[in-house]
Design a protein around this motif. Structure first.
Motif, PDB file in Angstrom:
ATOM      1  N   GLN A  52      -4.666  23.906  -0.515  1.00  0.00           N
ATOM      2  CA  GLN A  52      -4.751  23.004  -1.672  1.00  0.00           C
ATOM      3  C   GLN A  52      -3.513  22.131  -1.791  1.00  0.00           C
ATOM      4  OE1 GLN A  52      -5.428  24.724  -5.493  1.00  0.00           O
ATOM      5  NE2 GLN A  52      -7.512  25.341  -4.972  1.00  0.00           N
ATOM      6  N   VAL A  53      -2.348  22.765  -1.642  1.00  0.00           N
ATOM      7  CA  VAL A  53      -1.093  22.027  -1.796  1.00  0.00           C
ATOM      8  C   VAL A  53      -0.932  20.995  -0.678  1.00  0.00           C
ATOM      9  CG1 VAL A  53       1.417  22.237  -1.867  1.00  0.00           C
ATOM     10  CG2 VAL A  53      -0.010  23.969  -2.968  1.00  0.00           C
ATOM     11  N   PHE A  54      -1.117  21.430   0.565  1.00  0.00           N
ATOM     12  CA  PHE A  54      -0.969  20.502   1.695  1.00  0.00           C
ATOM     13  C   PHE A  54      -2.032  19.404   1.634  1.00  0.00           C
ATOM     14  CE2 PHE A  54       0.976  24.261   4.096  1.00  0.00           C
ATOM     15  CZ  PHE A  54       2.255  23.837   3.814  1.00  0.00           C
ATOM     16  N   GLY A  55      -3.228  19.804   1.207  1.00  0.00           N
ATOM     17  CA  GLY A  55      -4.321  18.827   1.116  1.00  0.00           C
ATOM     18  C   GLY A  55      -3.955  17.673   0.206  1.00  0.00           C
ATOM     19  N   ALA A  56      -3.383  18.007  -0.947  1.00  0.00           N
ATOM     20  CA  ALA A  56      -2.997  16.948  -1.894  1.00  0.00           C
ATOM     21  C   ALA A  56      -1.948  16.044  -1.260  1.00  0.00           C
ATOM     22  CB  ALA A  56      -2.453  17.572  -3.174  1.00  0.00           C
ATOM     23  N   LEU A  57      -0.998  16.649  -0.540  1.00  0.00           N
ATOM     24  CA  LEU A  57       0.063  15.854   0.078  1.00  0.00           C
ATOM     25  C   LEU A  57      -0.474  14.955   1.186  1.00  0.00           C
ATOM     26  CD1 LEU A  57       2.985  18.412   0.346  1.00  0.00           C
ATOM     27  CD2 LEU A  57       3.070  16.209  -0.820  1.00  0.00           C
ATOM     28  N   LEU A  58      -1.370  15.499   1.996  1.00  0.00           N
ATOM     29  CA  LEU A  58      -1.793  14.684   3.142  1.00  0.00           C
ATOM     30  C   LEU A  58      -2.799  13.628   2.734  1.00  0.00           C
ATOM     31  CD1 LEU A  58      -4.695  15.666   4.715  1.00  0.00           C
ATOM     32  CD2 LEU A  58      -3.252  17.571   5.293  1.00  0.00           C
ATOM     33  N   ASN A  59      -3.370  13.767   1.532  1.00  0.00           N
ATOM     34  CA  ASN A  59      -4.198  12.681   1.023  1.00  0.00           C
ATOM     35  C   ASN A  59      -3.371  11.654   0.270  1.00  0.00           C
ATOM     36  OD1 ASN A  59      -6.740  13.381   1.976  1.00  0.00           O
ATOM     37  ND2 ASN A  59      -6.911  14.979   0.408  1.00  0.00           N
ATOM     38  N   GLY A  60      -2.101  11.976   0.041  1.00  0.00           N
ATOM     39  CA  GLY A  60      -1.243  11.041  -0.668  1.00  0.00           C
ATOM     40  C   GLY A  60      -0.541  10.128   0.313  1.00  0.00           C
ATOM     41  N   ASN A  61       0.530   9.509  -0.163  1.00  0.00           N
ATOM     42  CA  ASN A  61       1.206   8.556   0.699  1.00  0.00           C
ATOM     43  C   ASN A  61       2.712   8.792   0.738  1.00  0.00           C
ATOM     44  OD1 ASN A  61       0.105   6.678   2.399  1.00  0.00           O
ATOM     45  ND2 ASN A  61      -0.763   5.505   0.713  1.00  0.00           N
ATOM     46  N   SER A  62       3.117  10.016   0.451  1.00  0.00           N
ATOM     47  CA  SER A  62       4.547  10.266   0.360  1.00  0.00           C
ATOM     48  C   SER A  62       5.141  10.457   1.745  1.00  0.00           C
ATOM     49  CB  SER A  62       4.789  11.535  -0.456  1.00  0.00           C
ATOM     50  OG  SER A  62       4.416  12.655   0.301  1.00  0.00           O
ATOM     51  N   ALA A  63       6.450  10.641   1.787  1.00  0.00           N
ATOM     52  CA  ALA A  63       7.135  10.869   3.062  1.00  0.00           C
ATOM     53  C   ALA A  63       6.690  12.202   3.675  1.00  0.00           C
ATOM     54  CB  ALA A  63       8.640  10.862   2.857  1.00  0.00           C
ATOM     55  N   TYR A  64       6.080  13.059   2.849  1.00  0.00           N
ATOM     56  CA  TYR A  64       5.669  14.371   3.343  1.00  0.00           C
ATOM     57  C   TYR A  64       4.236  14.411   3.850  1.00  0.00           C
ATOM     58  CZ  TYR A  64      10.050  15.993   1.508  1.00  0.00           C
ATOM     59  OH  TYR A  64      11.386  16.154   1.296  1.00  0.00           O
ATOM     60  N   LYS A  65       3.599  13.244   3.844  1.00  0.00           N
ATOM     61  CA  LYS A  65       2.180  13.188   4.222  1.00  0.00           C
ATOM     62  C   LYS A  65       1.918  13.903   5.550  1.00  0.00           C
ATOM     63  CE  LYS A  65      -1.334   9.638   5.247  1.00  0.00           C
ATOM     64  NZ  LYS A  65      -2.396   9.866   4.254  1.00  0.00           N
ATOM     65  N   TYR A  66       2.603  13.472   6.602  1.00  0.00           N
ATOM     66  CA  TYR A  66       2.297  14.017   7.929  1.00  0.00           C
ATOM     67  C   TYR A  66       2.977  15.349   8.200  1.00  0.00           C
ATOM     68  CZ  TYR A  66      -0.093   9.667   8.491  1.00  0.00           C
ATOM     69  OH  TYR A  66      -0.944   8.625   8.293  1.00  0.00           O
ATOM     70  N   GLN A  93       0.812  -1.224   0.000  1.00  0.00           N
ATOM     71  CA  GLN A  93       0.000   0.000   0.000  1.00  0.00           C
ATOM     72  C   GLN A  93       0.841   1.268   0.000  1.00  0.00           C
ATOM     73  OE1 GLN A  93      -2.100  -1.145   3.445  1.00  0.00           O
ATOM     74  NE2 GLN A  93      -3.167  -2.744   2.287  1.00  0.00           N
ATOM     75  N   ASN A  94       2.149   1.112   0.015  1.00  0.00           N
ATOM     76  CA  ASN A  94       3.054   2.259   0.080  1.00  0.00           C
ATOM     77  C   ASN A  94       2.661   3.175   1.241  1.00  0.00           C
ATOM     78  OD1 ASN A  94       5.088   4.001  -0.506  1.00  0.00           O
ATOM     79  ND2 ASN A  94       4.316   4.638  -2.503  1.00  0.00           N
ATOM     80  N   ASP A  95       2.506   2.581   2.414  1.00  0.00           N
ATOM     81  CA  ASP A  95       2.031   3.288   3.595  1.00  0.00           C
ATOM     82  C   ASP A  95       3.212   3.902   4.358  1.00  0.00           C
ATOM     83  OD1 ASP A  95       1.305   3.887   6.249  1.00  0.00           O
ATOM     84  OD2 ASP A  95      -0.368   2.491   6.153  1.00  0.00           O
ATOM     85  N   THR A  96       3.361   5.215   4.200  1.00  0.00           N
ATOM     86  CA  THR A  96       4.554   5.886   4.728  1.00  0.00           C
ATOM     87  C   THR A  96       4.750   5.695   6.235  1.00  0.00           C
ATOM     88  OG1 THR A  96       4.367   7.528   2.999  1.00  0.00           O
ATOM     89  CG2 THR A  96       5.761   8.093   4.861  1.00  0.00           C
ATOM     90  N   LYS A 120       9.635   2.874  -4.627  1.00  0.00           N
ATOM     91  CA  LYS A 120      11.079   3.104  -4.558  1.00  0.00           C
ATOM     92  C   LYS A 120      11.384   4.524  -4.130  1.00  0.00           C
ATOM     93  CE  LYS A 120      12.924  -0.298  -7.756  1.00  0.00           C
ATOM     94  NZ  LYS A 120      13.301  -0.536  -9.150  1.00  0.00           N
ATOM     95  N   LYS A 121      10.673   5.476  -4.739  1.00  0.00           N
ATOM     96  CA  LYS A 121      10.897   6.890  -4.425  1.00  0.00           C
ATOM     97  C   LYS A 121      10.618   7.152  -2.951  1.00  0.00           C
ATOM     98  CE  LYS A 121       9.580   9.520  -8.314  1.00  0.00           C
ATOM     99  NZ  LYS A 121       8.489  10.288  -8.915  1.00  0.00           N
ATOM    100  N   ASN A 122       9.509   6.590  -2.489  1.00  0.00           N
ATOM    101  CA  ASN A 122       9.108   6.814  -1.103  1.00  0.00           C
ATOM    102  C   ASN A 122      10.120   6.193  -0.130  1.00  0.00           C
ATOM    103  OD1 ASN A 122       7.439   7.843   0.843  1.00  0.00           O
ATOM    104  ND2 ASN A 122       6.038   6.113   0.855  1.00  0.00           N
ATOM    105  N   LEU A 123      10.556   4.974  -0.437  1.00  0.00           N
ATOM    106  CA  LEU A 123      11.530   4.313   0.437  1.00  0.00           C
ATOM    107  C   LEU A 123      12.834   5.107   0.490  1.00  0.00           C
ATOM    108  CD1 LEU A 123      11.096   0.519  -0.402  1.00  0.00           C
ATOM    109  CD2 LEU A 123      10.421   1.692   1.684  1.00  0.00           C
ATOM    110  N   LYS A 124      13.206   5.649  -0.665  1.00  0.00           N
ATOM    111  CA  LYS A 124      14.432   6.443  -0.717  1.00  0.00           C
ATOM    112  C   LYS A 124      14.316   7.645   0.227  1.00  0.00           C
ATOM    113  CE  LYS A 124      18.297   7.816  -3.059  1.00  0.00           C
ATOM    114  NZ  LYS A 124      18.693   8.711  -1.978  1.00  0.00           N
TER     115      LYS A 124
END
Lengths: 195, 246
Positions: B188-202, A18-21, B64-68
């Motif tokens: 808008q910008v933060f909203g997109a990030l926190l709905n995503g799953n990147s390292a920047y979510k939280y 799920q790519n769950d950070t 891969k990007k996220n793990l990096k």
């Protein structure tokens, strides 16, 4: 792996899918220090350790995705064993000399070792398949990519400007060719003995 | 049977397109021919291998990007700051030091509502990876770190036009907007990030909470703070702010 109930640590495998950070971060926090410590003790540095960790996690992702990996043992020892093995392989690749390893103190139960074995085998096979796929001709590669990613054969035929019948037939021939390539690879015969 | 016929038969078998009659006949052939059986098994395995790998390319590259990113942050959090090289403290150390100082300040001097400036610790932007990095990257980094957020916004906007999915750019773009009180755009910008799953979510969630705080929308702010999980590096500060607001 039968119908045994998955271990609670299955959450780490699911997090990869799920790519769950948040949970992936937890993996690093909980399990990375041991791996980094081990690799540093065995002629590596932290950056190399991180690469090994990432590569190992990617293999687990692939195994989960393709084979539905279900853990029935704790993640800890299993993951460490995989990273350790990967690092030893890395060292062997670099030098043809004998590699001396300072064993870390980890008790490995049979279950973890069995899982690690299975993952290593999966990885070897996966690598071989990828390598052989690369050896296919351009036409085959493109056709396979199209037929597997676009679900409707009619659409694929249209996209490639070929008839439906041709695409169908060519797909089977391309996978057939790949089957032969794999069968003829010396590595495949080594793997077969382990299956 | 020619190889062509054989593979067509395999393909039909895999996609379950054999008629009952064909299937019976094929099963019989398989029973009598172990080599054929073995080849079919490999064909099936390759079939499913291709199906998953070719369909998961995007997913894999995202992972891969996220793990990096996670790996990189992890190192920053554990490696002691090098004495000799460029003075680049890890982002959190500013936050930690500043929040201690700020909490001190709030505790003794300011018994009223906490404010944005009390809690916002603007991280350092460090995206120049090579000496020859492109002009926009250098510009964005310089402007951002010099707190010239309007200029930083322009650069980051340009970078995002080229690389819209870069979550690092998005995150700093959001902060640049927030610093200029462009609240809605920042949301808008933060909203997109926190709905995503990147390292920047939280991290984005933390800054969106600060965005609400800056607008004195305390309810919204608290709601966002409560959603920041324990593993997040902003958890402690978020909890402290939450206590102030409650």
């Amino acid at each position: 792996m039968g119908n045994t109930k998955p271990h609670a640590d299955q959450k780490y495998i699911d997090a990869l899918l799920q790519n769950d950070t948040a949970i992936l971060t937890e993996i690093y926090q909980k399990f990375a220090p041991k791996v980094i410590g081990y690799i540093k003790k065995n002629s590596g540095n932290e950056t190399q350790a991180k690469d090994i960790i990432q590569e190992t996690l990617i293999v687990l992702y692939k195994q989960a995705k393709e084979k539905g990996l279900k853990l029935t043992c704790p993640f800890d020892a299993y993951f460490f064993l995989l990273c350790k093995r990967k690092w030893i392989n890395e060292l062997k690749k670099k030098s043809n000399n004998e590699v001396t390893i300072n064993e870390g103190v980890v008790s490995i139960d049979d279950e973890s070792a069995r899982f690690a074995e299975e993952t290593a085998l999966f990885e070897a096979k996966h690598e071989l398949f990828t390598e052989m796929f690369d050896q296919l001709g351009k036409a085959c590669k493109e056709l396979l990519k199209a037929t597997f990613t676009i679900k409707s054969m009619e659409e694929v035929a249209q996209k490639l400007g070929q008839s439906y019948g041709y695409v169908r037939k060519k797909k089977s021939l391309c996978i057939g060719q790949l089957t032969q390539l794999v069968q003829e690879a010396p590595k495949f015969n080594q793997l077969k003995h382990l299956l | 049977m020619t190889p062509e016929e054989k593979y067509e038969l395999f393909e039909k078998y895999c996609s379950e397109e054999l008629s009952a009659e064909e299937k019976t006949e094929f099963d019989k052939m398989l029973n009598e021919d172990a080599t054929l059986q073995e080849e079919l098994r490999l064909y099936q395995e390759l079939h499913s291998h291709l199906d998953t790998t070719l369909n998961a390319e995007q997913e894999l590259s995202n992972l891969k990007k996220n793990l990096k990113q996670i790996g990189d942050t992890y190192t920053e959090n554990t490696t002691p700051v090098k004495k000799s090289k460029v003075i680049k403290l890890p982002v959190w150390s500013y936050a930690a030091a500043a929040s201690v100082a700020i909490l001190f300040g709030i505790y003794f001097l300011n018994p009223g509502n906490p404010s944005y400036t009390d809690f916002a610790n603007i991280p350092e932007l460090s995206i120049v990876e090579r000496a020859t990095a492109e002009e926009d990257i250098k510009g964005a980094e310089n402007a951002f770190n010099a707190k010239d957020f309007a200029t930083a916004e322009t650069y980051l906007d340009r970078l995002l036009k080229k690389d819209a999915n870069n979550t690092e750019f998005q995150y700093y773009y959001g902060i640049a907007l927030l610093e200029q009180d462009k609240f809605d755009m920042a949301t808008q910008v933060f909203g997109a990030l926190l709905n995503g799953n990147s390292a920047y979510k939280y991290k984005a969630q933390w800054f969106e909470a600060l965005n609400q705080l800056k607008q004195e929308k305390y309810e919204e702010c608290m709601l966002l703070l409560k959603g920041i999980p324990e593993q997040s590096e902003d958890y402690d500060t978020a909890q402290k702010l939450l206590k102030k607001l409650e």
